[in-house]
Design a protein around this motif. Structure first.
Motif, PDB file in Angstrom:
ATOM      1  N   GLY A 223     -34.247 -23.461  -0.308  1.00  0.00           N
ATOM      2  CA  GLY A 223     -34.728 -22.102  -0.319  1.00  0.00           C
ATOM      3  C   GLY A 223     -34.863 -21.619   1.267  1.00  0.00           C
ATOM      4  O   GLY A 223     -34.254 -20.648   1.780  1.00  0.00           O
ATOM      5  N   ASP A 224     -35.726 -22.486   2.059  1.00  0.00           N
ATOM      6  CA  ASP A 224     -36.085 -22.129   3.362  1.00  0.00           C
ATOM      7  C   ASP A 224     -34.877 -22.101   4.226  1.00  0.00           C
ATOM      8  O   ASP A 224     -34.356 -21.189   4.955  1.00  0.00           O
ATOM      9  N   THR A 225     -33.959 -23.271   3.982  1.00  0.00           N
ATOM     10  CA  THR A 225     -32.726 -23.301   4.698  1.00  0.00           C
ATOM     11  C   THR A 225     -31.613 -21.924   4.444  1.00  0.00           C
ATOM     12  O   THR A 225     -30.938 -21.264   5.442  1.00  0.00           O
ATOM     13  N   LEU A 226     -31.567 -21.713   3.227  1.00  0.00           N
ATOM     14  CA  LEU A 226     -30.822 -20.527   2.698  1.00  0.00           C
ATOM     15  C   LEU A 226     -31.189 -19.195   3.458  1.00  0.00           C
ATOM     16  O   LEU A 226     -30.408 -18.464   3.955  1.00  0.00           O
ATOM     17  N   ARG A 227     -32.403 -19.035   3.572  1.00  0.00           N
ATOM     18  CA  ARG A 227     -33.092 -17.888   3.853  1.00  0.00           C
ATOM     19  C   ARG A 227     -32.879 -17.813   5.455  1.00  0.00           C
ATOM     20  O   ARG A 227     -32.641 -16.858   6.018  1.00  0.00           O
ATOM     21  N   ALA A 228     -33.041 -18.963   6.014  1.00  0.00           N
ATOM     22  CA  ALA A 228     -32.833 -18.805   7.532  1.00  0.00           C
ATOM     23  C   ALA A 228     -31.350 -18.824   7.835  1.00  0.00           C
ATOM     24  O   ALA A 228     -31.263 -17.957   8.689  1.00  0.00           O
ATOM     25  N   GLY A 229     -30.524 -19.338   6.906  1.00  0.00           N
ATOM     26  CA  GLY A 229     -29.225 -19.077   7.423  1.00  0.00           C
ATOM     27  C   GLY A 229     -28.250 -17.743   7.103  1.00  0.00           C
ATOM     28  O   GLY A 229     -27.982 -17.302   7.780  1.00  0.00           O
TER      29      GLY A 229
ATOM     30  N   VAL B 125     -39.534 -37.454   1.371  1.00  0.00           N
ATOM     31  CA  VAL B 125     -38.329 -37.745   2.081  1.00  0.00           C
ATOM     32  C   VAL B 125     -37.130 -37.647   1.164  1.00  0.00           C
ATOM     33  O   VAL B 125     -36.020 -36.974   1.468  1.00  0.00           O
ATOM     34  N   GLY B 126     -37.351 -37.944  -0.227  1.00  0.00           N
ATOM     35  CA  GLY B 126     -36.504 -37.989  -1.160  1.00  0.00           C
ATOM     36  C   GLY B 126     -35.916 -36.238  -1.336  1.00  0.00           C
ATOM     37  O   GLY B 126     -34.871 -35.944  -1.701  1.00  0.00           O
ATOM     38  N   GLY B 127     -36.962 -35.446  -1.341  1.00  0.00           N
ATOM     39  CA  GLY B 127     -36.723 -33.893  -1.416  1.00  0.00           C
ATOM     40  C   GLY B 127     -35.983 -33.546  -0.282  1.00  0.00           C
ATOM     41  O   GLY B 127     -34.984 -32.738  -0.231  1.00  0.00           O
ATOM     42  N   VAL B 128     -36.150 -34.038   1.041  1.00  0.00           N
ATOM     43  CA  VAL B 128     -35.081 -33.550   2.321  1.00  0.00           C
ATOM     44  C   VAL B 128     -33.753 -34.031   1.764  1.00  0.00           C
ATOM     45  O   VAL B 128     -32.753 -33.405   2.208  1.00  0.00           O
ATOM     46  N   GLY B 129     -33.671 -35.275   1.140  1.00  0.00           N
ATOM     47  CA  GLY B 129     -32.252 -35.804   0.693  1.00  0.00           C
ATOM     48  C   GLY B 129     -31.628 -35.017  -0.091  1.00  0.00           C
ATOM     49  O   GLY B 129     -30.137 -34.781  -0.239  1.00  0.00           O
ATOM     50  N   VAL B 130     -32.433 -34.510  -1.099  1.00  0.00           N
ATOM     51  CA  VAL B 130     -31.800 -33.710  -2.334  1.00  0.00           C
ATOM     52  C   VAL B 130     -31.362 -32.417  -1.809  1.00  0.00           C
ATOM     53  O   VAL B 130     -30.310 -31.759  -2.048  1.00  0.00           O
ATOM     54  N   ALA B 131     -32.119 -31.736  -0.798  1.00  0.00           N
ATOM     55  CA  ALA B 131     -31.643 -30.615  -0.059  1.00  0.00           C
ATOM     56  C   ALA B 131     -30.269 -30.774   0.759  1.00  0.00           C
ATOM     57  O   ALA B 131     -29.335 -29.962   0.771  1.00  0.00           O
TER      58      ALA B 131
ATOM     59  N   ASP C 190     -28.766 -26.526  10.455  1.00  0.00           N
ATOM     60  CA  ASP C 190     -29.491 -27.548  10.059  1.00  0.00           C
ATOM     61  C   ASP C 190     -30.268 -27.187   8.950  1.00  0.00           C
ATOM     62  O   ASP C 190     -30.679 -26.164   8.833  1.00  0.00           O
ATOM     63  N   LEU C 191     -30.822 -28.158   8.309  1.00  0.00           N
ATOM     64  CA  LEU C 191     -31.904 -28.037   7.368  1.00  0.00           C
ATOM     65  C   LEU C 191     -33.018 -27.560   7.939  1.00  0.00           C
ATOM     66  O   LEU C 191     -33.527 -28.167   8.971  1.00  0.00           O
ATOM     67  N   VAL C 192     -33.933 -26.356   7.221  1.00  0.00           N
ATOM     68  CA  VAL C 192     -35.040 -26.132   7.747  1.00  0.00           C
ATOM     69  C   VAL C 192     -36.350 -26.599   6.816  1.00  0.00           C
ATOM     70  O   VAL C 192     -36.180 -26.410   5.676  1.00  0.00           O
TER      71      VAL C 192
END
Length: 853
Positions: free
Chosen positions: A40-46, A337-343, A361-363
């Protein structure tokens, strides 16, 4: 380091396999939650970056001041501004450039003859703005349109439709327009804004096809001279603007676009995913609680010895909580760590299914890390709290007893409490369904029902296992009978183990029942309201598509095979101060092709100042035939309409109907959303459909479906939704199965001596494996059966509450085939969960097992 802390860590090192299931349950739940928040943070920032880059040259926007918003929509319809106002704005000191911006719906047809996009996100068309700083699109290849019929399209749409520069195709506006692609564009550095498509044409073409006439624009975009701020520019523009027109800064306009396109979508999308994260973590609590309850029961003598040696209750409780905290922190940290991998995986996966992430990049924000970590630790500690307190209450004299097996749960007080909660849940749910229709009240009853099922689980488990396991004595002999007796040993343990699966199955069943009911509702709506032989529609939902040409219905009406062809257009207006959707159509033809129920008044007498409304809306506004209503349109005009007809049903016809002649002075881009065709006497469906398709081919080739096909297509999106729901709920079911496997593994450790004795008296390895597997199947069958009953009840409550609290009539449907599949999957998954514990039990050394204390 305190003695209790050293003892806890030593116990964890010695028995780390006991907590493997707990670790995985917390890990999976936290990973899914963290992945959702990071995504969600990555999409919103993008999206913020993309809109910021695209509109960086626009310092002010001049537009209609008021918007008419209909229920269920967030974006209102605004009054257009005259393009002549651009000259006035250009004369304001500090204005460097101004350009009319004309926007409308326009759907491109791809090289394969199929429309591009339209499945939700909007398909846009507009004039190509020549000022490169005011134009949010950047020309990436080719040139700008210079002559009528030339267009620029966003590169993503061209790629999806197999189109290149120089190709000629059709643009639905909704009238079909032949266009030639002369350029490809990007938006904010991207090939497209997610699934939104854009077609840029000359200003003359945009005025011709996207507005009711020349001299109108959706808005004016303005660029300030160097050194003038956006706020100062707006202050200078305000005095020269006419009434009903306003100016806002470019930054405010960009934020509105972000909120509209990204904010609303992301809120719904992330909320949807967070709900499933919550379900997964709720299921995990059962597995975690069960693990610690069994471990505490198995360590009763050990804890009693500690008490006898001087350990206090607080120290024993604290030692158990330290073990839980160690598992919680390590599993939650791994879950982050797994959550960042999921995103990251979703960022790579989404483009493959047609929904690209904005590049970047991922946020990973602080909140996206802190919340999952805190939730994971709290869930684990909260689940272990009751067993830890129970451990602290162990009496020192328990050290003299044999290892206890937990057999609590099926008490009279529990049965009375559970029955009372269940009665209260049913009463509250029925009140929210039948007495005072309310989704919130019904939801409260649903939550109480879930709690009641959990409380009653140990009470019901004995009876349920006896019933479900009764065939095992005959079919599987001694191993089957032993499996049933093992499942009956501890009602609370069996119920807690099955409870996790019950919740997962209940949510799956709930969505299955609700989805089937939605499909039945749509089928009922079409069957009851649609009296035509075929329906012509665009394959779109949401904001996508461009609709149907209003000229199509008259063209079809001229066919000898057709008796009546009527199109349903859409308008908006404020009716007595509230935004409402209007159905724009021929009322007489509408009655011949749609079942409107009982009609009071004369539909043929609407003219240019008459309106027809539903009986429900008439009762709500206390109107009847002959009364008047004040309608305010988006163009600023207000007119008084007389109610000349009141009709009974509104599913497809809407609540308000006016004629095309009444709507014509206020329309912008005229389009039909649905076209119904009735064949002449003696014309069969195949012959009539073929004739209709020949004509529709000239109008962008929209879909022509029979009544049954139209009903099925209307419900087509539900199957896609259910597929996504099942995929997400697979995580919760997986956690539940890990809980079953972990419980069986711990039970095998608990029953080591017993299993050794069974082997010593002649039980074979295969019989031992079968006994453990069938015990797993019985536990899973109990959880699945409870989940099906609970899910079906909650589905009924949700459907009936939605029916009572909305204007639409909902139909309840129970899909036996789908629910049977859910049941088979639940029981089959239980069998899989028992495989590893069964193999481990079969590998036990007989002599060592007998010698175990």
């Amino acid at each position: 380091m305190s003695a209790s802390l050293r003892l806890s860590l030593a116990s964890l090192r010695a028995h780390r396999r006991r907590f493997a299931g707990t670790f995985l349950a917390v890990f999976l739940g936290v990973a899914f939650l963290a992945g959702t928040l990071v995504m969600g943070d990555t999409l919103r920032a993008g999206f913020d970056s993309m809109f910021g880059d695209a509109t960086t040259g626009t310092d002010a926007v001049v537009r209609g001041a008021d918007a008419i918003t209909t229920p269920g929509e967030s974006q209102g319809v605004r009054q257009p501004v005259p393009t002549a106002l651009a000259d006035t704005v250009a004369a304001v000191p500090g204005v460097a450039a101004v350009a009319p911006d004309i926007q409308g719906a326009g759907q491109l047809v791809g090289g394969d003859g199929r429309p591009i996009g339209g499945q939700g996100p909007p398909t846009l068309a507009g004039n190509w703005i020549t000022d490169t700083q005011l134009n949010p699109y950047r020309l990436a290849e080719g040139r700008a349109p210079a002559r009528s019929g030339e267009v620029v399209v966003n590169r993503g749409a061209a790629g999806k439709g197999g189109l290149e520069i120089g190709d000629t195709t059709t643009l639905r506006t909704p009238d079909p327009v032949r266009v030639t692609i002369v350029g490809l564009a990007t938006f904010g550095g991207e090939d497209g804004m997610a699934q939104v498509t854009f077609t840029g044409m000359t200003r003359a073409d945009a005025e011709k096809y996207l507005t009711a006439g020349p001299g109108r624009a959706t808005r004016l975009v303005v660029r300030a001279a160097p050194g003038l701020s956006q706020a100062e520019l707006v202050d200078r523009l305000a005095p020269v603007l006419p009434d009903g027109v306003e100016a806002i800064t470019g930054q405010e306009a960009a934020q509105e676009n972000t909120d509209m396109i990204a904010g609303r979508f992301l809120t719904v999308f992330t909320t949807f995913l967070l709900v499933f994260s919550g379900v997964a973590l709720l299921v995990a609590t059962f597995s975690i609680h069960n693990t610690f309850a069994i471990v505490v029961a198995q360590r009763a003598r050990e804890n009693a010895l500690l008490r006898a040696l001087g350990a206090s209750r607080r120290q024993v409780t604290g030692a158990t909580l330290v073990e839980a905290a160690a598992v919680a922190v390590s599993a939650s940290a791994a879950g982050l760590v797994g959550g960042v991998g999921v995103a990251a995986g979703l960022q790579a996966l989404f483009p493959a299914i047609g929904f690209p992430f904005p590049e970047g990049d991922l946020v990973v924000g602080a909140l996206a890390l802190a919340v999952p970590l805190l939730v994971g630790v709290l869930v684990c500690l909260g689940s272990a709290l009751a067993p830890a307190v129970r451990a602290g209450r162990t009496a020192p004299l328990a050290a003299l007893r044999e290892t206890a097996v937990d057999s609590s749960g099926a008490s009279r007080s529990r049965a009375v409490t559970g029955a009372g909660l269940l009665a209260l849940a049913v009463a509250v749910a029925l009140a929210g369904v039948l007495v005072a229709p309310s989704v919130w009240l019904a939801g409260g009853g649903a939550v109480l029902a879930l709690i009641a099922f959990v409380v009653l689980g140990p009470v019901a488990s004995s009876t349920a296992v006896r019933v479900l396991g009764s065939p095992l004595d005959r079919l599987r002999g001694v191993p089957g009978g032993l499996a049933r007796r093992n499942a009956l040993r501890s009602p609370q343990r069996t119920a807690a183990t099955a409870g996790a699966l019950m919740i997962g199955v209940a949510v799956v069943s709930l969505f299955t029942v609700f989805g089937a009911s939605l499909k039945a509702t749509m089928d009922q709506t079409v069957s009851r309201s649609f009296a035509g032989d075929v329906a012509v529609s665009t394959p779109s939902f949401g904001a996508g598509g461009s609709g149907l040409s209003p000229r199509l219905a008259p063209a079809l009406g001229e066919l000898p095979e057709v008796d009546t062809a009527v199109g349903l257009g859409r308008g908006v207006a404020e009716v007595d101060g509230k935004g409402r959707a209007l159905t724009v159509t021929d009322p007489v033809a509408l009655r011949r092709t749609f079942d409107l129920g009982t009609v009071r008044g004369d539909l043929g007498a609407l003219g240019t100042d008459g309106i027809a409304i539903t009986r429900q809306e008439a009762d709500r506004r206390r109107l009847t035939t002959g009364d008047t209503a004040r309608l305010a349109f988006a163009d600023g005009d207000e007119e008084t309409f007389t109610v000349r007809a009141v009709y009974g049903r509104s599913e497809l016809a809407g609540d308000y109907v006016i004629t095309r002649a009444a709507w014509a002075p206020h329309r912008t881009q005229d389009a039909d959303t649905l076209l119904a065709v009735t064949f002449a006497d003696g014309v069969d469906t195949a012959e009539g459909k073929a004739a209709v398709e020949k004509v529709t081919a000239r109008y962008g080739n929209p879909e022509v479906r029979t009544r049954d096909e139209y009903a099925q297509s209307s419900a087509g999106g539900i199957d896609m939704m259910l597929t996504l729901v099942y995929a997400l709920l697979a995580l919760a079911v997986l956690i539940a199965l890990l809980g079953i496997a972990n419980t069986l593994t711990l039970a095998i450790h608990e029953r080591t001596r017993e299993l050794g004795l069974l082997r010593a008296v002649g039980q074979t390895r295969s019989q031992l494996r079968a006994m453990v597997r069938w015990e797993s199947v019985l536990v899973a069958a109990f959880g699945t059966a409870g989940g099906l009953v609970l899910g079906a009840f909650l589905g009924w409550v949700l459907v009936r509450a939605s029916d009572g609290s909305s204007d639409s009539a909902f139909a309840f449907a129970l899909p036996p085939a789908r629910l049977a599949v859910v049941a088979l999957v639940g029981v089959g998954a239980g069998a899989l969960a028992g495989l590893r514990p069964a193999r481990r039990a079969a590998r036990l050394d007989v002599l060592r097992a007998i010698a175990t204390e």
